[in-house]
Design an enzyme around this catalytic site. Structure first.
Site, PDB file in Angstrom:
ATOM      1  N   ARG A  88       0.838  -1.208   0.000  1.00  0.00           N
ATOM      2  CA  ARG A  88       0.000   0.000   0.000  1.00  0.00           C
ATOM      3  C   ARG A  88       0.870   1.254   0.000  1.00  0.00           C
ATOM      4  NH1 ARG A  88      -2.856   0.811   5.163  1.00  0.00           N
ATOM      5  NH2 ARG A  88      -1.572   2.675   5.209  1.00  0.00           N
ATOM      6  N   HIS A 112      -4.211   4.549   4.312  1.00  0.00           N
ATOM      7  CA  HIS A 112      -5.367   3.635   4.331  1.00  0.00           C
ATOM      8  C   HIS A 112      -6.615   4.354   3.797  1.00  0.00           C
ATOM      9  CE1 HIS A 112      -8.456   0.928   5.847  1.00  0.00           C
ATOM     10  NE2 HIS A 112      -9.005   1.958   6.467  1.00  0.00           N
ATOM     11  N   TYR A 160       3.713   4.634  10.883  1.00  0.00           N
ATOM     12  CA  TYR A 160       3.978   3.191  10.927  1.00  0.00           C
ATOM     13  C   TYR A 160       4.542   2.588   9.636  1.00  0.00           C
ATOM     14  CZ  TYR A 160      -0.601   3.022   8.551  1.00  0.00           C
ATOM     15  OH  TYR A 160      -1.621   3.209   7.666  1.00  0.00           O
TER      16      TYR A 160
HETATM   17  C1  LIG Z   1     -15.808  -5.947  11.147  1.00  0.00           C
HETATM   18  C2  LIG Z   1     -14.924  -4.739  11.085  1.00  0.00           C
HETATM   19  N1  LIG Z   1     -13.955  -4.578  12.002  1.00  0.00           N
HETATM   20  C3  LIG Z   1     -13.140  -3.489  11.946  1.00  0.00           C
HETATM   21  C4  LIG Z   1     -13.310  -2.542  10.969  1.00  0.00           C
HETATM   22  C5  LIG Z   1     -12.387  -1.321  10.896  1.00  0.00           C
HETATM   23  N2  LIG Z   1     -11.490  -1.426   9.736  1.00  0.00           N
HETATM   24  C6  LIG Z   1     -11.720  -0.708   8.623  1.00  0.00           C
HETATM   25  S1  LIG Z   1     -10.588  -1.024   7.414  1.00  0.00           S
HETATM   26  C7  LIG Z   1      -9.764  -2.134   8.393  1.00  0.00           C
HETATM   27  C8  LIG Z   1      -8.534  -2.833   7.886  1.00  0.00           C
HETATM   28  C9  LIG Z   1      -8.790  -3.877   6.853  1.00  0.00           C
HETATM   29  O1  LIG Z   1      -7.600  -4.286   6.253  1.00  0.00           O
HETATM   30  P1  LIG Z   1      -7.558  -5.257   5.025  1.00  0.00           P
HETATM   31  O2  LIG Z   1      -8.569  -6.341   5.204  1.00  0.00           O
HETATM   32  O3  LIG Z   1      -6.151  -5.666   4.828  1.00  0.00           O
HETATM   33  O4  LIG Z   1      -8.072  -4.355   3.795  1.00  0.00           O
HETATM   34  P2  LIG Z   1      -7.395  -3.060   3.155  1.00  0.00           P
HETATM   35  O5  LIG Z   1      -8.008  -1.880   3.874  1.00  0.00           O
HETATM   36  O6  LIG Z   1      -5.934  -3.124   3.345  1.00  0.00           O
HETATM   37  O7  LIG Z   1      -7.808  -3.092   1.727  1.00  0.00           O
HETATM   38  C10 LIG Z   1     -10.383  -2.232   9.653  1.00  0.00           C
HETATM   39  C11 LIG Z   1      -9.896  -3.096  10.748  1.00  0.00           C
HETATM   40  C12 LIG Z   1     -14.363  -2.737  10.037  1.00  0.00           C
HETATM   41  N3  LIG Z   1     -14.581  -1.888   9.038  1.00  0.00           N
HETATM   42  N4  LIG Z   1     -15.140  -3.835  10.099  1.00  0.00           N
END
Ligand SMILES: Cc1ncc(C[n+]2csc(CCOP(=O)(O)OP(=O)(O)O)c2C)c(N)n1
Ligand SMILES: [Mg+2]
Length: 355
Positions: free
Chosen positions: A255, A259, A268
């Site tokens: 990435r 985010h 980080y």
């Molecule tokens: C069930 C749930 N828990 C926590 C969150 C908060 N949250 C939003 S994005 C994220 C990280 C997800 O990372 P990843 O699956 O690697 O996807 P990326 O954002 O890197 O595409 C989190 C924990 C959420 N949206 N839904």
């Protein structure tokens, strides 16, 4: 047709680097298709870059940036038939554009306007999923249901590395394997779940290694190589359509952007890897490949970029021209029998808003 290999260690790649790594090629893609892929990549990149600007101008809300995640979306969607369904996460929010969805619709989603919700049947694209991984069982159930109905549909669910730690992913993947659902589980491993690195996400050597536990093949691909992504997804889709069941694809990238617009990754992230990822970003790589092939000229590339920019300008103008939604919508559809007091709350809200 080649076989998807279980949990390959190396990443599948087609695009070379113009020197020591040679270019490969993918069967069945002529210059028209190669240019169509390019046009779609540019459309998504333009959508993403303009959205960050629109966010800063206060014209859309918090936005999840997908810069350098375009090859995964374009390559995988190109491998589907029009009647196959896509189940996107928030990271791939604008994937509907590849199915003809208007730019204004996706922008309205990020503006929190009800016009940003579409009928999934219209585009074969389910609602953008914000809870992590909850759309995996939806995609699997949809695919299994289609199979029971004797339809010829495949579903693809897009989720991140972090999503593989969620119960929903486990439930969906278990079910997909057992039912041999015609589904592709497409994991974008961008090395981060907000600020949680992959090393804290799993002790497995790769995310593709997880596939074996669900009885499905796992394949790793360079997520910045649109042609390799197309190729692996095409194989997975063919497998699903032939009744052989699901495939897990791990598309690897790093990435290179925050985010989302509310995040400060300088706290980080590994800046050296970000610089490397930006240098090697997926559209530049593909442009250089097409140029080596003699399929793309600078003039053509500039025209395609201009077209995409104009589409975005028209899209934001269209979104902003739409009247604000009635606040009453927040109260409707929540309860079959609204509790007492809800109508008073709505009246109070209307009073505050001066309506
Ligand atoms: C069930 C749930 N828990 C926590 C969150 C908060 N949250 C939003 S994005 C994220 C990280 C997800 O990372 P990843 O699956 O690697 O996807 P990326 O954002 O890197 O595409 C989190 C924990 C959420 N949206 N839904
Ligand atoms: Mg991630």
């Amino acid at each position: 047709m080649s076989q998807v290999l279980p949990a390959e260690g190396g990443l599948r790649r087609v695009i070379g680097d113009g020197s020591s790594a040679p270019d490969g090629e993918v069967d069945g893609l002529g210059s028209e298709e190669l240019l169509a892929l390019y046009r779609n990549l540019v459309l998504l990149r333009t959508y993403d870059e303009r959205s960050v600007v629109y966010h800063r101008q206060g014209r859309i809300g918090t936005y999840a940036i997908f810069w350098d995640h375009e090859a995964m979306q374009v390559g995988s969607t190109f491998a589907l038939e029009d009647h196959d369904w896509i189940f996107p996460s928030y990271r791939f929010s604008a994937i509907g554009l590849l199915r003809g969805m208007p730019v204004s619709t996706v922008l309205q989603w990020w503006r929190g306007h009800p016009a940003g919700w579409w009928n999934p049947e219209e585009y074969g694209v389910a609602s953008i999923c914000v809870p992590i991984g909850t759309h995996v069982p939806h995609a699997v159930g949809f695919a299994w249901g289609s199979k029971l109905k004797g339809e010829d549909r495949v579903a693809i669910a897009h989720f991140g590395d972090g999503a593989t730690s969620e119960g929903s992913f486990h439930e969906g993947a278990t079910f997909a394997g057992v039912m041999k659902a015609p589904v592709v589980l497409f994991c974008n491993n961008n090395h981060w779940a907000i600020s949680t690195p992959v090393a804290e996400q799993t002790a497995a050597p790769t995310f593709a290694d997880k596939a074996i536990g669900y009885g499905m093949p796992g394949v790793r691909v360079d997520g910045g190589d649109v042609l390799a992504v197309y190729d692996v997804t095409r194989e997975a889709v063919a497998r699903a359509r032939a009744g052989e069941g699901p495939t897990f694809i791990e598309a690897v990238t790093y990435r290179a952007a925050p985010h989302a617009t509310a995040d400060d990754p300088s706290l980080y992230v590994d800046e050296e890897r970000v610089a490397e990822a930006r240098e090697n970003e997926c559209i530049g790589r593909y442009e250089r490949y097409l140029t080596r092939l003699g399929v793309l000229t600078e003039e053509r590339a500039a025209e395609i970029k201009q077209e995409a920019l104009e589409r975005m300008r028209a899209g934001i103008a269209e979104a902003e021209a739409e009247p604000p939604a009635d606040v009453g919508l927040v109260f409707e559809h929540a309860y079959a029998e609204p509790p007492p007091g809800l109508s008073e709350d709505l009246a109070e809200l209307r009073r505050i808003l001066g309506e």
